[in-house]
Design an enzyme around this catalytic site. Structure first.
Site, PDB file in Angstrom:
ATOM      1  CD  GLU A   1      43.999  -7.642 -30.076  1.00  0.00           C
ATOM      2  OE1 GLU A   1      44.102  -8.174 -31.026  1.00  0.00           O
ATOM      3  OE2 GLU A   1      43.004  -6.616 -29.737  1.00  0.00           O
TER       4      GLU A   1
ATOM      5  CG  ASN B   1      44.906  -2.291 -25.124  1.00  0.00           C
ATOM      6  OD1 ASN B   1      44.448  -2.025 -24.326  1.00  0.00           O
ATOM      7  ND2 ASN B   1      44.742  -2.432 -26.428  1.00  0.00           N
TER       8      ASN B   1
ATOM      9  CG  HIS C   1      36.208  -4.238 -28.150  1.00  0.00           C
ATOM     10  ND1 HIS C   1      35.773  -3.159 -28.629  1.00  0.00           N
ATOM     11  CD2 HIS C   1      37.473  -4.454 -27.998  1.00  0.00           C
ATOM     12  CE1 HIS C   1      36.874  -2.739 -29.190  1.00  0.00           C
ATOM     13  NE2 HIS C   1      37.808  -3.471 -28.810  1.00  0.00           N
TER      14      HIS C   1
ATOM     15  CD  GLU D   1      41.003  -1.700 -28.309  1.00  0.00           C
ATOM     16  OE1 GLU D   1      40.369  -2.487 -29.194  1.00  0.00           O
ATOM     17  OE2 GLU D   1      42.457  -1.753 -28.465  1.00  0.00           O
TER      18      GLU D   1
ATOM     19  CG  ASP E   1      32.901  -1.223 -29.076  1.00  0.00           C
ATOM     20  OD1 ASP E   1      33.088  -2.218 -28.321  1.00  0.00           O
ATOM     21  OD2 ASP E   1      33.582  -1.038 -29.894  1.00  0.00           O
TER      22      ASP E   1
HETATM   23  O1  G3I Z   1      41.839   1.393 -45.627  1.00  0.00           O
HETATM   24  C1  G3I Z   1      40.928   0.490 -46.427  1.00  0.00           C
HETATM   25  C2  G3I Z   1      40.151   1.135 -47.214  1.00  0.00           C
HETATM   26  O2  G3I Z   1      41.092   1.778 -48.385  1.00  0.00           O
HETATM   27  C3  G3I Z   1      38.939   0.082 -47.972  1.00  0.00           C
HETATM   28  O3  G3I Z   1      38.214   0.566 -48.658  1.00  0.00           O
HETATM   29  C4  G3I Z   1      38.300  -0.731 -46.852  1.00  0.00           C
HETATM   30  C5  G3I Z   1      37.513  -1.902 -47.391  1.00  0.00           C
HETATM   31  O4  G3I Z   1      37.187  -2.771 -46.352  1.00  0.00           O
HETATM   32  O5  G3I Z   1      39.454  -1.291 -45.825  1.00  0.00           O
HETATM   33  C6  G3I Z   1      40.174  -0.170 -45.277  1.00  0.00           C
HETATM   34  O6  G3I Z   1      40.932  -1.015 -44.146  1.00  0.00           O
HETATM   35  C7  G3I Z   1      40.118  -1.320 -43.224  1.00  0.00           C
HETATM   36  C8  G3I Z   1      40.503  -0.408 -42.042  1.00  0.00           C
HETATM   37  O7  G3I Z   1      40.102  -0.903 -40.803  1.00  0.00           O
HETATM   38  C9  G3I Z   1      40.100   1.039 -42.163  1.00  0.00           C
HETATM   39  O8  G3I Z   1      38.722   0.912 -42.045  1.00  0.00           O
HETATM   40  C10 G3I Z   1      40.791  -2.799 -42.892  1.00  0.00           C
HETATM   41  O9  G3I Z   1      40.165  -3.638 -44.001  1.00  0.00           O
HETATM   42  C11 G3I Z   1      40.179  -3.145 -41.740  1.00  0.00           C
HETATM   43  O10 G3I Z   1      40.767  -4.696 -41.312  1.00  0.00           O
HETATM   44  C12 G3I Z   1      40.587  -2.207 -40.540  1.00  0.00           C
HETATM   45  O11 G3I Z   1      40.141  -2.556 -39.313  1.00  0.00           O
HETATM   46  C13 G3I Z   1      40.457  -2.240 -38.175  1.00  0.00           C
HETATM   47  C14 G3I Z   1      40.857  -3.485 -37.207  1.00  0.00           C
HETATM   48  O12 G3I Z   1      41.384  -2.952 -36.090  1.00  0.00           O
HETATM   49  C15 G3I Z   1      41.932  -4.130 -37.929  1.00  0.00           C
HETATM   50  O13 G3I Z   1      43.404  -3.219 -37.823  1.00  0.00           O
HETATM   51  C16 G3I Z   1      39.513  -1.373 -37.487  1.00  0.00           C
HETATM   52  O14 G3I Z   1      39.036  -0.104 -38.095  1.00  0.00           O
HETATM   53  C17 G3I Z   1      39.736  -1.155 -36.055  1.00  0.00           C
HETATM   54  O15 G3I Z   1      38.560  -0.735 -35.472  1.00  0.00           O
HETATM   55  C18 G3I Z   1      40.173  -2.329 -35.287  1.00  0.00           C
HETATM   56  O16 G3I Z   1      40.815  -2.191 -34.011  1.00  0.00           O
HETATM   57  C19 G3I Z   1      41.052  -3.194 -33.122  1.00  0.00           C
HETATM   58  C20 G3I Z   1      42.360  -2.454 -32.350  1.00  0.00           C
HETATM   59  O17 G3I Z   1      43.183  -2.034 -33.147  1.00  0.00           O
HETATM   60  C21 G3I Z   1      42.992  -3.508 -31.321  1.00  0.00           C
HETATM   61  N1  G3I Z   1      41.565  -4.141 -30.695  1.00  0.00           N
HETATM   62  C22 G3I Z   1      40.312  -4.779 -31.392  1.00  0.00           C
HETATM   63  C23 G3I Z   1      40.054  -3.744 -32.160  1.00  0.00           C
HETATM   64  C24 G3I Z   1      38.847  -3.980 -33.028  1.00  0.00           C
HETATM   65  O18 G3I Z   1      39.157  -5.050 -33.870  1.00  0.00           O
END
Ligand code: G3I
Length: 331
Positions: A137, A180, A216, A246, A248
């Site tokens: 990105e 990507n 997405h 990715e 969905d």
């Molecule tokens: O690990 C903490 C947990 O301890 C806490 O309780 C919880 C409360 O919200 O947060 C958890 O962390 C979250 C993590 O996902 C694990 O679930 C973060 O806040 C959250 O920001 C994070 O989001 C991820 C996001 O990328 C940002 O890194 C999503 O799971 C993940 O699906 C998403 O994936 C991205 C790709 O990497 C790139 N392309 C877009 C895609 C969707 O945004």
């Protein structure tokens, strides 16, 4: 709609025959604690992507401190089950740890940090992670200024993109290196920009091997399969492979009853996959989650949805059958 028919052919078997990969991103906490989740992965998929475990902040939370446990677990799970791993992601404007964001590093220092990060991570998994989303990105997105404000871009300049590919290639010359991005699936200004970037990198001899289209999408706003195929073809003409990385399909934006929406969703999955399979350079479909129970979409949109091919109880949805049929259809 019930549980998977044990006599049906697993998706990965159908995909193997087509010479493509089929997979999902993986949350390490589910892999660890949820046998039903693990069982679906093992049966259905031949490639997995860590959803978060390989992001910079998680692997390298403090200067000199590395946390490899989660990523290691995913990589050995994949090896045990004869799956490939798509490493995700080495360079992104998000999930950069505080010690870097607040470190006030100069250009040469930040370059040294990024080079060390890439060498350490790609080197550790050399030969075991076959494909990397090296840069994720990096191109501007209307409505999302955070991309231009990316620390890498601000401090290093746009050169960070090609440097990252060179460093990844040094660390594992056998790895397949991908750029990507999102909203670049069909034909659009954004996908033109990705194409332009890919062409420049190829012209400059940068070790770029493929393009990841995130895909997405949602009911009523998914790009047309014909445009997606045309987009893939132009990358193929540059000598690149293309993965959907990715996928969905949100149903919240659709019309009709829940079951009508699931059928419409199945059509989107099936038609897009069929169009992609027509292009030999298309090599992988990775979905951004296994089951609706664990999708990132409800957190992101703030309301319930059902964007994946297994429902909240891990039962295969019509979209599962559509993917199976597309994979099973002869070219
Ligand atoms: O690990 C903490 C947990 O301890 C806490 O309780 C919880 C409360 O919200 O947060 C958890 O962390 C979250 C993590 O996902 C694990 O679930 C973060 O806040 C959250 O920001 C994070 O989001 C991820 C996001 O990328 C940002 O890194 C999503 O799971 C993940 O699906 C998403 O994936 C991205 C790709 O990497 C790139 N392309 C877009 C895609 C969707 O945004």
């Amino acid at each position: 709609m019930g549980m998977i028919d044990p006599s049906s052919e697993p998706l990965r078997q159908l995909a193997d025959r087509r010479g493509v990969l089929i997979g999902s991103c993986v949350g390490v906490e589910y892999l660890r604690h949820d046998p039903a989740y693990r069982a679906i992965l093992e049966r259905e998929f031949n490639v997995i992507t860590p959803e978060n475990a390989m992001k910079f902040e998680l692997l390298h939370p403090a200067c000199g401190r590395w946390e490899f446990n989660d990523a290691d677990e995913i990589v050995s799970f994949a090896a045990d089950h004869d799956m490939e791993v798509r490493g995700h992601t080495l360079v992104w404007h998000r999930r950069i740890p505080g010690w870097i964001v607040d470190g006030g590093y100069r250009r040469d220092e930040l370059m040294a940090i990024l080079r060390d990060h890439i060498h350490t991570v790609v080197g550790r998994y050399r030969g075991r992670v076959r494909t990397w989303d090296v840069v994720n990105e990096a191109l501007p997105m209307p409505g999302d200024a955070s991309r231009e404000r990316s620390l890498w871009r601000q401090v290093i300049g746009t050169e960070f993109i090609e440097l990252a590919f060179h460093w990844a290639h040094e660390a594992d010359p056998g790895a397949r290196l991908f750029y990507n991005d999102d909203h670049a699936d069909g034909l659009s200004e954004k996908s033109d920009a990705v194409y332009g970037l890919a062409r420049r990198l190829m012209d400059r001899g940068v070790p770029l091997h493929g393009i990841g289209l995130q895909m997405h999408t949602g009911l009523g706003w998914s790009p047309s399969p014909r445009e997606i195929a045309a987009n893939i073809r132009r990358f193929a003409d540059l000598g690149l492979e293309v993965h959907i990385t990715e996928m969905d399909v949100q149903i919240q934006t659709g019309h009709g009853s829940p079951s009508e929406r699931w059928d419409a969703q199945a059509n989107v999955y099936g038609e897009i996959l069929r169009a992609c399979l027509d292009v030999p350079a298309f090599k992988a479909l990775v979905m951004w989650g296994v089951t609706d129970r664990h999708s990132w979409i409800p957190d992101f949109t703030g309301h319930g949805d059902s964007p994946l091919i297994f429902d909240e109880s891990y039962r295969p949805k019509p979209a599962y059958n559509a993917v199976a049929r597309a994979l099973g259809t002869k070219r």
